[in-house]
Structures are given as structure tokens and as C-alpha cells.
Design a protein around this motif. Structure first.
Motif, short mmCIF file in Angstrom:
data_model
loop_
_atom_site.label_atom_id
_atom_site.label_comp_id
_atom_site.label_asym_id
_atom_site.label_seq_id
_atom_site.Cartn_x
_atom_site.Cartn_y
_atom_site.Cartn_z
N UNK A 1 -7.18 4.94 6.81
CA UNK A 1 -5.92 4.33 6.44
C UNK A 1 -6.24 2.99 5.76
N UNK A 2 -5.65 2.79 4.62
CA UNK A 2 -5.87 1.53 3.91
C UNK A 2 -5.05 0.42 4.54
N UNK A 3 -5.37 -0.81 4.17
CA UNK A 3 -4.62 -1.96 4.69
C UNK A 3 -3.15 -1.85 4.30
N UNK A 4 -2.89 -1.44 3.08
CA UNK A 4 -1.51 -1.30 2.62
C UNK A 4 -0.77 -0.24 3.42
N UNK A 5 -1.42 0.89 3.65
CA UNK A 5 -0.80 1.96 4.45
C UNK A 5 -0.55 1.52 5.88
N UNK A 6 -1.50 0.78 6.45
CA UNK A 6 -1.33 0.28 7.82
C UNK A 6 -0.16 -0.69 7.89
N UNK A 7 -0.08 -1.61 6.94
CA UNK A 7 1.02 -2.58 6.93
C UNK A 7 2.36 -1.88 6.73
#
Length: 80
Positions: A1-7
Motif C-alpha cells: 500500500x502506498x502512502x497515498x493509499x494509506x492516507x
């Protein structure tokens, strides 16, 4: 999971949580989050039908081999 997806997932969770009206559900969710955070226990929830079937087969195999915990022991572990 990318940082953007996590956020994005966090924001969606917070939005749903803030819109919840059931006091009991809110308190249960807070208690569940805290118990997971303090025990470092994270659920391995199946995300696909294949993962679910594999999980059920593993659970059945474990049960037949005598590898299981009573409900009391499971609740005791997560009661905090």
C-alpha cells in the motif's frame, strides 16, 4: 500500500467513524482499536474468496489436529 493509499484509507475510516451515531458501536470500535494496538495482534482477514477458503481449510485442519483455543482464552487475550 502506498502512502497515498494509506492516507486515503485513513481519511475514509475517519469520515465513517465521525458519521457513526451508535454510541455502543463507537465505544466498541475504540476498545477494539486500543486492544489491537496494545497487544500488537493484527487480524489476518481474508480479502478474496480463495483466501477465505484457504483460511477455513487451515482452521479445520488445525481443529482436527487439536490446535485451537477456547472462546474464554480468546476473549481473555483481547480484554483490556
Amino acid at each position: 500500500m502506498t502512502t497515498t493509499e494509506l492516507n486515503t484509507a485513513k481519511i475514509e475510516f475517519i469520515r465513517e467513524f465521525l458519521n457513526e451515531q451508535d454510541d455502543n458501536l463507537i465505544m466498541e470500535q475504540i476498545a477494539f482499536y486500543r486492544s489491537m494496538k496494545h497487544t500488537n495482534a493484527f487480524l489476518n482477514i481474508p480479502k478474496t474468496e480463495e483466501e477465505l477458503k484457504a483460511s477455513v481449510e487451515k482452521a479445520e485442519e488445525d481443529y482436527l489436529n487439536g490446535i485451537f483455543f477456547s472462546t474464554e482464552k480468546v476473549f481473555e487475550k483481547y480484554k483490556k
